[in-house]
Design a protein around this motif. Structure first.
Motif, PDB file in Angstrom:
ATOM      1  N   ARG A  86       0.862  -1.185   0.000  1.00 22.56           N
ATOM      2  CA  ARG A  86       0.000   0.000   0.000  1.00 22.56           C
ATOM      3  C   ARG A  86       0.896   1.231   0.000  1.00 22.56           C
ATOM      4  NH1 ARG A  86      -3.724  -0.692   5.184  1.00 22.56           N
ATOM      5  NH2 ARG A  86      -1.767  -1.485   6.053  1.00 22.56           N
ATOM      6  N   SER A  87       0.741   2.025  -1.028  1.00 21.92           N
ATOM      7  CA  SER A  87       1.529   3.242  -1.123  1.00 21.92           C
ATOM      8  C   SER A  87       1.083   4.224  -0.045  1.00 21.92           C
ATOM      9  CB  SER A  87       1.368   3.864  -2.503  1.00 21.92           C
ATOM     10  OG  SER A  87       1.911   5.160  -2.545  1.00 21.92           O
ATOM     11  N   PHE A  88       2.009   5.072   0.366  1.00 17.87           N
ATOM     12  CA  PHE A  88       1.661   6.151   1.290  1.00 17.87           C
ATOM     13  C   PHE A  88       1.070   7.349   0.547  1.00 17.87           C
ATOM     14  CE2 PHE A  88       5.178   4.453   4.212  1.00 17.87           C
ATOM     15  CZ  PHE A  88       4.264   3.701   4.942  1.00 17.87           C
ATOM     16  N   GLY A  89       0.904   7.243  -0.778  1.00 17.95           N
ATOM     17  CA  GLY A  89       0.259   8.309  -1.538  1.00 17.95           C
ATOM     18  C   GLY A  89       1.056   8.715  -2.755  1.00 17.95           C
ATOM     19  N   THR A  90       0.354   9.054  -3.831  1.00 19.25           N
ATOM     20  CA  THR A  90       1.000   9.533  -5.051  1.00 19.25           C
ATOM     21  C   THR A  90       0.316  10.814  -5.504  1.00 19.25           C
ATOM     22  OG1 THR A  90      -0.470   8.292  -6.507  1.00 19.25           O
ATOM     23  CG2 THR A  90       1.544   7.175  -5.772  1.00 19.25           C
ATOM     24  N   LYS A  91       0.987  11.573  -6.331  1.00 20.95           N
ATOM     25  CA  LYS A  91       0.385  12.749  -6.961  1.00 20.95           C
ATOM     26  C   LYS A  91       0.828  12.778  -8.426  1.00 20.95           C
ATOM     27  CE  LYS A  91       1.682  16.507  -5.011  1.00 20.95           C
ATOM     28  NZ  LYS A  91       2.100  17.889  -4.689  1.00 20.95           N
ATOM     29  N   THR A  92      -0.039  13.287  -9.269  1.00 23.12           N
ATOM     30  CA  THR A  92       0.252  13.397 -10.691  1.00 23.12           C
ATOM     31  C   THR A  92       0.282  14.865 -11.078  1.00 23.12           C
ATOM     32  OG1 THR A  92      -0.804  11.273 -11.164  1.00 23.12           O
ATOM     33  CG2 THR A  92      -0.483  12.778 -13.009  1.00 23.12           C
ATOM     34  N   GLN A  93       1.330  15.272 -11.757  1.00 28.27           N
ATOM     35  CA  GLN A  93       1.476  16.645 -12.226  1.00 28.27           C
ATOM     36  C   GLN A  93       1.773  16.643 -13.718  1.00 28.27           C
ATOM     37  OE1 GLN A  93       4.445  17.501  -8.914  1.00 28.27           O
ATOM     38  NE2 GLN A  93       3.551  19.523  -9.228  1.00 28.27           N
ATOM     39  N   GLY A 119      12.748 -14.907   4.570  1.00 26.31           N
ATOM     40  CA  GLY A 119      13.509 -13.679   4.415  1.00 26.31           C
ATOM     41  C   GLY A 119      12.625 -12.446   4.480  1.00 26.31           C
ATOM     42  N   LEU A 120      13.256 -11.295   4.501  1.00 18.94           N
ATOM     43  CA  LEU A 120      12.542 -10.031   4.617  1.00 18.94           C
ATOM     44  C   LEU A 120      12.325  -9.424   3.232  1.00 18.94           C
ATOM     45  CD1 LEU A 120      14.520  -8.566   7.636  1.00 18.94           C
ATOM     46  CD2 LEU A 120      12.211  -9.502   7.694  1.00 18.94           C
ATOM     47  N   VAL A 121      11.080  -9.063   2.960  1.00 18.20           N
ATOM     48  CA  VAL A 121      10.747  -8.466   1.673  1.00 18.20           C
ATOM     49  C   VAL A 121      11.275  -7.040   1.581  1.00 18.20           C
ATOM     50  CG1 VAL A 121       8.845  -7.776   0.159  1.00 18.20           C
ATOM     51  CG2 VAL A 121       8.712  -9.930   1.434  1.00 18.20           C
ATOM     52  N   SER A 122      11.218  -6.305   2.687  1.00 16.60           N
ATOM     53  CA  SER A 122      11.483  -4.869   2.649  1.00 16.60           C
ATOM     54  C   SER A 122      12.957  -4.504   2.786  1.00 16.60           C
ATOM     55  CB  SER A 122      10.701  -4.183   3.775  1.00 16.60           C
ATOM     56  OG  SER A 122      11.066  -4.739   5.043  1.00 16.60           O
ATOM     57  N   LEU A 123      13.798  -5.459   3.180  1.00 20.82           N
ATOM     58  CA  LEU A 123      15.207  -5.166   3.450  1.00 20.82           C
ATOM     59  C   LEU A 123      16.045  -5.382   2.193  1.00 20.82           C
ATOM     60  CD1 LEU A 123      17.398  -4.417   5.535  1.00 20.82           C
ATOM     61  CD2 LEU A 123      17.597  -6.868   6.044  1.00 20.82           C
ATOM     62  N   ARG A 124      16.798  -4.338   1.807  1.00 18.88           N
ATOM     63  CA  ARG A 124      17.664  -4.404   0.638  1.00 18.88           C
ATOM     64  C   ARG A 124      19.028  -3.801   0.973  1.00 18.88           C
ATOM     65  NH1 ARG A 124      12.679  -2.646  -1.054  1.00 18.88           N
ATOM     66  NH2 ARG A 124      11.603  -3.943  -2.602  1.00 18.88           N
ATOM     67  N   ASN A 125      19.969  -4.023   0.099  1.00 16.74           N
ATOM     68  CA  ASN A 125      21.275  -3.363   0.192  1.00 16.74           C
ATOM     69  C   ASN A 125      21.387  -2.350  -0.942  1.00 16.74           C
ATOM     70  OD1 ASN A 125      22.121  -4.765   2.429  1.00 16.74           O
ATOM     71  ND2 ASN A 125      23.154  -6.354   1.262  1.00 16.74           N
ATOM     72  N   GLU A 126      21.810  -1.138  -0.598  1.00 16.51           N
ATOM     73  CA  GLU A 126      21.913  -0.077  -1.597  1.00 16.51           C
ATOM     74  C   GLU A 126      23.237   0.654  -1.427  1.00 16.51           C
ATOM     75  OE1 GLU A 126      18.561   2.489  -1.573  1.00 16.51           O
ATOM     76  OE2 GLU A 126      17.114   0.899  -1.993  1.00 16.51           O
ATOM     77  N   ASN A 127      23.533   1.518  -2.392  1.00 15.41           N
ATOM     78  CA  ASN A 127      24.744   2.338  -2.361  1.00 15.41           C
ATOM     79  C   ASN A 127      24.352   3.806  -2.222  1.00 15.41           C
ATOM     80  OD1 ASN A 127      26.087  -0.072  -2.935  1.00 15.41           O
ATOM     81  ND2 ASN A 127      26.122   0.340  -5.130  1.00 15.41           N
ATOM     82  N   ILE A 128      25.077   4.531  -1.401  1.00 15.31           N
ATOM     83  CA  ILE A 128      24.822   5.954  -1.232  1.00 15.31           C
ATOM     84  C   ILE A 128      26.138   6.709  -1.298  1.00 15.31           C
ATOM     85  CG2 ILE A 128      22.770   5.600   0.196  1.00 15.31           C
ATOM     86  CD1 ILE A 128      24.488   6.371   2.635  1.00 15.31           C
ATOM     87  N   THR A 129      26.040   8.021  -1.442  1.00 11.25           N
ATOM     88  CA  THR A 129      27.191   8.924  -1.357  1.00 11.25           C
ATOM     89  C   THR A 129      26.871   9.975  -0.304  1.00 11.25           C
ATOM     90  OG1 THR A 129      27.844   8.595  -3.653  1.00 11.25           O
ATOM     91  CG2 THR A 129      28.618  10.591  -2.587  1.00 11.25           C
ATOM     92  N   ILE A 130      27.825  10.237   0.565  1.00 15.89           N
ATOM     93  CA  ILE A 130      27.626  11.263   1.587  1.00 15.89           C
ATOM     94  C   ILE A 130      28.715  12.309   1.460  1.00 15.89           C
ATOM     95  CG2 ILE A 130      26.521   9.656   3.170  1.00 15.89           C
ATOM     96  CD1 ILE A 130      29.107   9.659   4.811  1.00 15.89           C
ATOM     97  N   SER A 131      28.380  13.545   1.801  1.00 15.62           N
ATOM     98  CA  SER A 131      29.338  14.641   1.825  1.00 15.62           C
ATOM     99  C   SER A 131      29.301  15.262   3.217  1.00 15.62           C
ATOM    100  CB  SER A 131      28.990  15.695   0.769  1.00 15.62           C
ATOM    101  OG  SER A 131      29.859  16.806   0.872  1.00 15.62           O
ATOM    102  N   ILE A 177      15.361  -0.094   4.249  1.00 17.82           N
ATOM    103  CA  ILE A 177      14.040  -0.710   4.430  1.00 17.82           C
ATOM    104  C   ILE A 177      12.975   0.253   3.945  1.00 17.82           C
ATOM    105  CG2 ILE A 177      12.321  -1.263   6.183  1.00 17.82           C
ATOM    106  CD1 ILE A 177      14.188  -2.955   7.587  1.00 17.82           C
ATOM    107  N   ASN A 178      12.107  -0.226   3.082  1.00 16.12           N
ATOM    108  CA  ASN A 178      10.944   0.530   2.635  1.00 16.12           C
ATOM    109  C   ASN A 178       9.833   0.318   3.660  1.00 16.12           C
ATOM    110  OD1 ASN A 178       8.425   1.203   1.377  1.00 16.12           O
ATOM    111  ND2 ASN A 178       9.409   1.077  -0.631  1.00 16.12           N
ATOM    112  N   LEU A 179       9.438   1.377   4.360  1.00 13.57           N
ATOM    113  CA  LEU A 179       8.471   1.227   5.451  1.00 13.57           C
ATOM    114  C   LEU A 179       7.099   0.779   4.960  1.00 13.57           C
ATOM    115  CD1 LEU A 179       9.127   4.105   8.027  1.00 13.57           C
ATOM    116  CD2 LEU A 179       9.687   1.681   8.182  1.00 13.57           C
ATOM    117  N   ALA A 180       6.709   1.176   3.752  1.00 17.33           N
ATOM    118  CA  ALA A 180       5.417   0.738   3.235  1.00 17.33           C
ATOM    119  C   ALA A 180       5.419  -0.774   3.011  1.00 17.33           C
ATOM    120  CB  ALA A 180       5.087   1.477   1.946  1.00 17.33           C
ATOM    121  N   GLU A 181       6.526  -1.302   2.505  1.00 22.36           N
ATOM    122  CA  GLU A 181       6.626  -2.745   2.334  1.00 22.36           C
ATOM    123  C   GLU A 181       6.745  -3.443   3.682  1.00 22.36           C
ATOM    124  OE1 GLU A 181       8.838  -2.950  -2.027  1.00 22.36           O
ATOM    125  OE2 GLU A 181      10.023  -3.197  -0.198  1.00 22.36           O
TER     126      GLU A 181
END
Length: 800
Positions: free
Chosen positions: A98-105, A305-317, A340-344
């Motif tokens: 369930r999405s937390f909400g979308t908008k179309t522009q 296993g967990l559906v919402s848990l993933r591994n990702e890459n980020i950059t920080i400054s 983790i995607n909280l909606a998932e």
């Protein structure tokens, strides 16, 4: 020192990413000199983008151009829309996303080339359609944007590097030594697994109403022995989770830190200007905090296993201050972080714990039984479902409050974020060991508004509130490293271009294209390394001893040295003999929060022993004594019947007569902590014709051969050599075989040397030394110079 701002960006939005070709054509998040910056692509000016925004929505600029378009930035505009925002909700059913909400522009892409009259209309239209089509066709179906700002503070070491005075209470790790408990430390030295060591949150029983003075009726050594008899119970403290309902009690329990001999206090900045706790408060209200902690840490996950848990890459400054006091701005790529995607999570993982996976036996809940911990272990399925639905509704409201439209994303508006929870991992060894070893313990606790309000006065003063975790499961002198991780909840966005809605307006001037953009608000929690710090618990160093030399009647070659404890506390510049000692002093400076080059030395307990150093040659500096320790003098009673140490000791020192030696002394405490060196003493046991006495002077560096510049006299002046200057130097005269040590005959040897001093007075019979004696009248000031030389006369014996 001002707060630190950390910029976090997912890899898809960076200049190296390839998700949204249309957006990247005009703007891009780029790493420039360590900074993450949102920069305009100056080479691409062929199009403008106009975004329709809801009527009545707050706009970034109050003025509009002749066409009613509001300028946002460079080639980006908005115009009022006559269509309301479209909100889309997915079916509300457990287990279904369930999405937390979308908008179309609607966005309008204008041709900005401005020279279409030089082309045929058909060519100009074809090139415009090709440009727009290529940009839209190269974009990914889904384009994530989770760029956000995170407010934090410098750590203690950075504050000291910047020469900041008194950074106590600052973010970082502070090691403290409170008092000496000999029995406890003796037992502690036998312990290898740290979870046996008494834990402040278990020992203080933070859910109890008993008075403070009753908390430690049982000595800590007895608690330690009891833990050693209960391995299963002690193992629980290897990993500790603070239920969010116990946060206030957990914070207050840190006030008992002074009841423990040794502590490490790990402080994190929990809140500041623009850093809220809305999402953390939702976890508090819905009692799902422990379940989420279990999932994000992957503790006993379901077999599927967990559906919402993933591994990702980020950059920080971020910026930091190095040991040279320079402010360094640096960008860093971090791979394989948890996300983790909280909606998932709320629909597909959060409700999956009832009766399935118990908390492992090496985990422990700090504080009294709480609803969130009870729900995680053996909760009620109906209550869990109700809390799950409440959590979704609250998250949906927050998503709408902090949502960004497509125009916000194009402007480079950062997403709202807050620090949801913290993890502290504890390692044995320096910081470098973190990448090659596993943590020996871990601690987890959530952020929450009650904690940020705990000291409201301080929050109003510096706009930062600190959370403090007190680790009492530490040993003296052991190197520890703590890695602190923040879990940042980001109200980000995922957007896509609806290519089915693409329409070209090629009869307008300028040419344009219209397309709908659907933006979904996604709340994602990412693992964010906050800081790592290392150190060890050390006591304040002792003061150097008071030294007194006394002759021993009837022993010309011995002297009695009395060593006494110095009392008081003083700020002194530390003096180390080698690199290892300097390293210990550096750690003490960090523990004492000193950046002025001084340390507090004090005699809080009697010294365990005194060290005696001796050199036969004049030292140029204290470091010359390194490796020349002659002996140590213990203060413990010689019969070993008591463990109590005295404050003084005596040592009988043997030394050859008529030779100079150089002595230095230091105190050692019961942990082996070293004092600064005492003054250096030049000691000579002088003997001549049966008359012996000690000559003791305080030696100054550079005073290689101290001499009297002048001497008073009345009527008679007699110049006599010292006994050691008139004594036959057999080695220099060649009267001793250098290999066998046997004496040689003096027959026909005319090169006789007198004197065993380092600097002989007479020279040799063939090369006598010359001197000038100046006699000055004390009344008239008149001077008379006598140029003299000492001649030696060789007297032949009867055997020659």
């Amino acid at each position: 020192m001002s707060n630190k701002k950390i910029i976090i960006a997912n890899e898809q939005v960076l200049s190296t990413g390839n998700s949204d070709a249309l957006r990247d054509y005009l703007y891009k998040w780029t790493v420039s000199n360590g900074n993450l910056e949102y920069l305009r692509n100056q080479d691409n000016n062929d199009i403008n983008i106009v975004v329709e925004v809801p009527v009545g929505e707050k706009r970034p600029s109050p003025s509009a151009d002749a066409l009613g378009r509001i300028t946002l930035k460079d080639n980006l505009f908005t115009i009022p829309s006559y269509e309301p925002v479209t909100q889309t909700d997915y079916p509300v059913a457990p287990g279904v996303y369930r999405s937390f909400g979308t908008k179309t522009q609607k966005i309008i892409i204008d041709d900005n080339r401005g020279f279409t009259e030089f082309y045929s209309p058909e060519t100009a239209k074809a090139e415009f359609k090709n440009l727009v089509g290529d940009l839209l066709g190269s974009s990914e179906p889904s384009n994530p944007d989770f760029v956000t700002l995170m407010a934090t503070q410098p750590i203690i070491e950075e504050m000291l590097n910047a020469r900041f005075d008194n950074p106590s209470g600052q973010q970082g790790v502070a090691f403290g030594y409170n008092y000496f408990d000999a029995d406890y430390e003796e037992e502690l030295n036998k312990v290898s697994d740290h979870y046996y060591i008494p834990n402040i949150y278990e020992t203080t029983n933070i859910d109890s109403d008993q008075d403070t003075e009753n908390l430690f009726r049982t000595p800590l050594v007895e608690k330690l022995r009891a833990n050693l008899r209960d391995p299963a119970g002690s193992l629980r403290t290897q990993n500790q989770i603070v239920p969010i309902e116990n946060n206030t009690e957990f914070y207050a329990a840190g006030g008992y830190a002074s009841f423990f001999p040794m502590v490490a206090e790990i402080t994190v900045s929990s809140a500041g200007e623009g850093n809220g706790t809305d999402i953390a408060s939702t976890f508090f209200d819905t009692e799902l905090g422990v379940n989420f902690t279990r999932d994000v840490e992957n503790i006993a996950p379901p077999s599927s296993g967990l559906v919402s848990l993933r591994n990702e890459n980020i950059t920080i400054s971020s910026n930091y201050t190095n040991p040279e006091g320079e402010n360094i701005i640096e960008a860093e790529d971090i791979d394989n972080i948890k996300a983790i995607n909280l909606a998932e999570w709320v629909d597909q993982d959060g409700a999956g714990w009832i009766g399935l996976n118990a908390i492992p036996n090496n985990f422990y809940f700090i504080g009294p039984l709480a609803n969130s911990s009870e729900q995680s272990v053996a909760g009620d399925s109906a209550l869990l479902m109700a809390n799950t639905n409440l959590f979704y509704d609250r998250m949906k409201d927050l998503a709408q409050s902090y949502e960004r439209g497509y125009h916000d994303i194009l402007k480079g508006t950062p997403a709202y974020s807050e620090t949801l929870m913290y993890k502290i991992e504890k390692f044995i060894g320096p910081v470098d060991s973190i990448v090659t070893s596993d943590p020996i313990q871990s601690f987890h606790f959530m952020n929450y508004k009650d904690l940020t309000d705990f000291h409201l006065d301080q929050l109003e003063q510096d706009q930062q509130q600190h959370l403090k975790f007190v680790d009492t499961q530490v040993k003296y002198g052991q190197d520890y490293s703590y890695a602190v991780t923040a879990y940042q909840a980001i109200v980000g966005s995922q957007y896509r271009y609806d290519t089915q809605s693409l329409v070209y307006n090629l009869e307008s001037n300028p040419y344009s294209a219209e397309i709908n953009v659907e933006t979904e608000t996604v709340i994602r929690v990412i693992e964010m390394p906050l800081y790592a710090a290392s150190g060890r618990v050390l006591d304040i160093p002792p003061l150097p001893p008071q030294v007194d030399f006394k002759p021993i009647q009837g022993s010309a070659d011995k002297v009695r040295i009395s060593l006494d404890m110095s009392a008081g506390a003083y700020d002194l510049e530390p003096i180390a003999l080698n690199v290892a000692e300097q390293d210990a002093f550096n750690q003490m400076a960090t523990n004492q929060h000193r950046s002025d080059g001084l340390l507090t030395f004090g005699s809080d307990t009697a010294p365990a022993e005194f060290e005696i150093y001796r050199l036969t040659t004049p030292p140029l500096k204290y470091e010359d004594f390194d490796g020349s320790r002659l002996t140590s003098v213990p203060t413990l009673s010689s019969d070993r019947k008591t463990k109590r140490q005295a404050s003084s000791a005596t040592y009988i020192m043997g030394q050859p007569i008529n030779q100079k030696f150089y002595y230095m002394f230091r105190s050692l405490d019961h942990h082996g902590g070293l004092s600064n060196p005492s003054p250096v003493f030049e000691v000579e046991l002088y003997g001549d014709s049966g008359v012996t006495f000690p000559i003791i002077k305080e030696y100054q560096f550079g005073q290689i051969s101290p001499k009297a510049d002048s001497k008073g006299a009345r009527k008679i002046i007699q110049v006599l050599p010292r006994f050691t200057q008139a004594y036959l130097n057999e080695e220099a005269s060649g009267l001793v075989d250098p290999v066998t040590g046997e004496r040689k005959a003096a027959l026909n040897n005319n090169n006789i040397h007198l004197g065993v001093e380092d600097e002989p007075l007479f020279g040799s019979t063939t090369a006598p030394r010359k001197f000038k004696l100046r006699i000055t009248s004390k009344t008239t000031g008149k001077k008379v110079d006598l140029n003299v030389s000492f001649k030696t006369k060789r007297v032949r014996g009867q055997t020659e």
